[in-house]
Design a protein around this motif. Structure first.
Motif, PDB file in Angstrom:
ATOM      1  N   ASP A  11       0.847  -1.200   0.000  1.00  0.00           N
ATOM      2  CA  ASP A  11       0.000   0.000   0.000  1.00  0.00           C
ATOM      3  C   ASP A  11       0.879   1.245   0.000  1.00  0.00           C
ATOM      4  OD1 ASP A  11      -1.750   2.172   0.799  1.00  0.00           O
ATOM      5  OD2 ASP A  11      -3.164   0.658   1.512  1.00  0.00           O
ATOM      6  N   TRP A  12       0.648   2.135  -0.981  1.00  0.00           N
ATOM      7  CA  TRP A  12       1.481   3.340  -1.080  1.00  0.00           C
ATOM      8  C   TRP A  12       1.352   4.219   0.148  1.00  0.00           C
ATOM      9  CZ3 TRP A  12      -0.195   8.349  -0.755  1.00  0.00           C
ATOM     10  CH2 TRP A  12      -1.565   8.581  -0.926  1.00  0.00           C
ATOM     11  N   ARG A  13       0.207   4.165   0.844  1.00  0.00           N
ATOM     12  CA  ARG A  13       0.022   4.991   2.046  1.00  0.00           C
ATOM     13  C   ARG A  13       0.953   4.534   3.167  1.00  0.00           C
ATOM     14  NH1 ARG A  13      -6.373   4.124   2.192  1.00  0.00           N
ATOM     15  NH2 ARG A  13      -5.531   2.032   1.813  1.00  0.00           N
ATOM     16  N   GLU A  16       4.351   5.917   2.169  1.00  0.00           N
ATOM     17  CA  GLU A  16       4.391   7.352   2.454  1.00  0.00           C
ATOM     18  C   GLU A  16       4.542   7.606   3.950  1.00  0.00           C
ATOM     19  OE1 GLU A  16       3.909  11.613   1.814  1.00  0.00           O
ATOM     20  OE2 GLU A  16       4.591   9.934   0.597  1.00  0.00           O
ATOM     21  N   ALA A  17       3.850   6.824   4.773  1.00  0.00           N
ATOM     22  CA  ALA A  17       3.956   6.978   6.223  1.00  0.00           C
ATOM     23  C   ALA A  17       5.377   6.727   6.702  1.00  0.00           C
ATOM     24  CB  ALA A  17       2.991   6.019   6.920  1.00  0.00           C
ATOM     25  N   LEU A 100      -2.015   8.121   7.987  1.00  0.00           N
ATOM     26  CA  LEU A 100      -1.904   7.323   6.770  1.00  0.00           C
ATOM     27  C   LEU A 100      -1.957   5.825   7.084  1.00  0.00           C
ATOM     28  CD1 LEU A 100       0.881   9.350   4.946  1.00  0.00           C
ATOM     29  CD2 LEU A 100      -1.409   8.908   4.031  1.00  0.00           C
ATOM     30  N   GLU A 103      -5.485   4.819   7.730  1.00  0.00           N
ATOM     31  CA  GLU A 103      -6.233   4.711   6.476  1.00  0.00           C
ATOM     32  C   GLU A 103      -5.929   3.393   5.768  1.00  0.00           C
ATOM     33  OE1 GLU A 103      -5.244   8.110   4.139  1.00  0.00           O
ATOM     34  OE2 GLU A 103      -6.221   9.537   5.490  1.00  0.00           O
ATOM     35  N   ALA A 104      -4.699   2.907   5.940  1.00  0.00           N
ATOM     36  CA  ALA A 104      -4.284   1.662   5.303  1.00  0.00           C
ATOM     37  C   ALA A 104      -4.639   0.430   6.137  1.00  0.00           C
ATOM     38  CB  ALA A 104      -2.778   1.685   5.041  1.00  0.00           C
ATOM     39  N   ARG A 244       6.670   6.265  -4.310  1.00  0.00           N
ATOM     40  CA  ARG A 244       7.096   6.087  -2.909  1.00  0.00           C
ATOM     41  C   ARG A 244       7.814   4.757  -2.724  1.00  0.00           C
ATOM     42  NH1 ARG A 244       2.565   9.485  -4.150  1.00  0.00           N
ATOM     43  NH2 ARG A 244       2.048  10.810  -2.365  1.00  0.00           N
TER      44      ARG A 244
END
Length: 287
Positions: A11-13, A16-17, A100, A103-104, A244
């Motif tokens: 997961d890109w989130r 990013e986190a 983030l 959200e994931a 990312r």
């Protein structure tokens, strides 16, 4: 670099986190006295590098637009790396990282970050014995990740083991060096092509599978105009940056040379000059 073949980094989130959690300003000050810049792109310090903080325009935008539904946030509208206040707490960026991760599907349970199945967020950072600067940076990072409830473990191995494991993509996260020229070509498929997701021994350590990236490479290879070529590389750069796939650290944007004072550079230098410490094309003369 994240190994996105591992479900934990898919997961890109999440990626990013973990970029948010890396306190570059603290690491840079601690290890380098704040003297070196953060790497800004995959083709940094050249005309081929994108300016990711600003929206895509012109030919770059034209190349990216057909893939806009596939691209991650920031590729077209602009993307900036997080900046901390340099303190160890790094509260603002860690709050963003926590959001983030939630959200994931990752939440803190009894002090440990876990998913809906109760599985803890844990991974290994693989480095080579003797890489003292990177080991020190990784240790600072590990401590920061603990604040998010993440259990990151640093493992160091000898160079032979490291080669074997990275060839087989047997790692979660590791130190990734990209050696790219000022005229990228076919080798870019070895770096970013989808075949590297399963084919061992490529430079696609992150395991990316991006039709948009491959389309930009094909445009690079078929371009007959320099402006079109540069636009294609800059578009590819945006895809890579906003994928990312890496936690960007530092790089050297200048070459430092010590020389006898009577020696001088000629008026015109070769395009590569002194590159990565090697000087086969650097010429000197004495007045």
């Amino acid at each position: 670099v994240f190994n996105t073949r591992k479900p934990i980094f898919a997961d890109w989130r999440v990626r990013e986190a973990l970029i948010d959690a890396f306190n570059f300003e603290l690491v840079n000050q601690t290890l380098n006295g704040g003297a070196v810049p953060r790497i800004c792109s995959y083709y940094c310090n050249s005309e081929l590098g994108a300016q990711p903080e600003t929206p895509a325009t012109g030919k770059v935008l034209d190349l990216l637009t057909p893939f806009k539904d596939q691209l991650l946030p920031g590729a077209i509208e602009g993307y900036s790396l997080p900046v901390s206040d340099g303190s160890e707490a790094n509260r603002a960026n860690l709050r963003k990282a926590t959001k983030l991760l939630e959200e994931a599907g990752w939440t803190v349970q009894d002090g440990t970050l876990k998913n809906a199945n109760g599985e803890p967020f844990a991974f290994e950072i693989l480095l080579v014995n003797g890489e003292d600067d990177f080991i020190a940076a990784a240790n600072i990072y590990v401590e920061a990740l603990k604040r998010l409830g993440i259990d990151a473990k640093l493992t160091t191995v000898d160079s032979a083991q490291y080669k074997e494991r990275t060839t087989a993509y047997d790692f979660d996260m590791t130190h990734y060096i990209r050696s790219l020229s000022l005229s990228p070509g076919n080798e870019q498929m070895l770096y970013w092509g989808a075949a590297g997701v399963t084919e061992p021994g490529t430079r696609n350590w992150m395991g990316m599978n991006s039709p948009a990236a491959e389309a930009m490479i094909q445009t690079m290879l078929s371009s007959t105009d320099r402006a079109d070529f540069v636009a294609a590389v800059q578009a590819l750069d945006r895809i890579l940056i906003t994928g990312r796939y890496v936690v960007p650290i530092w790089y050297a944007n200048v070459s430092h040379l010590a020389h006898a004072k009577q020696l001088h550079f000629p008026e015109k230098l070769p395009i590569y000059g002194d590159w990565l410490g090697f000087q086969p094309e650097v010429w000197w003369y004495q007045e």
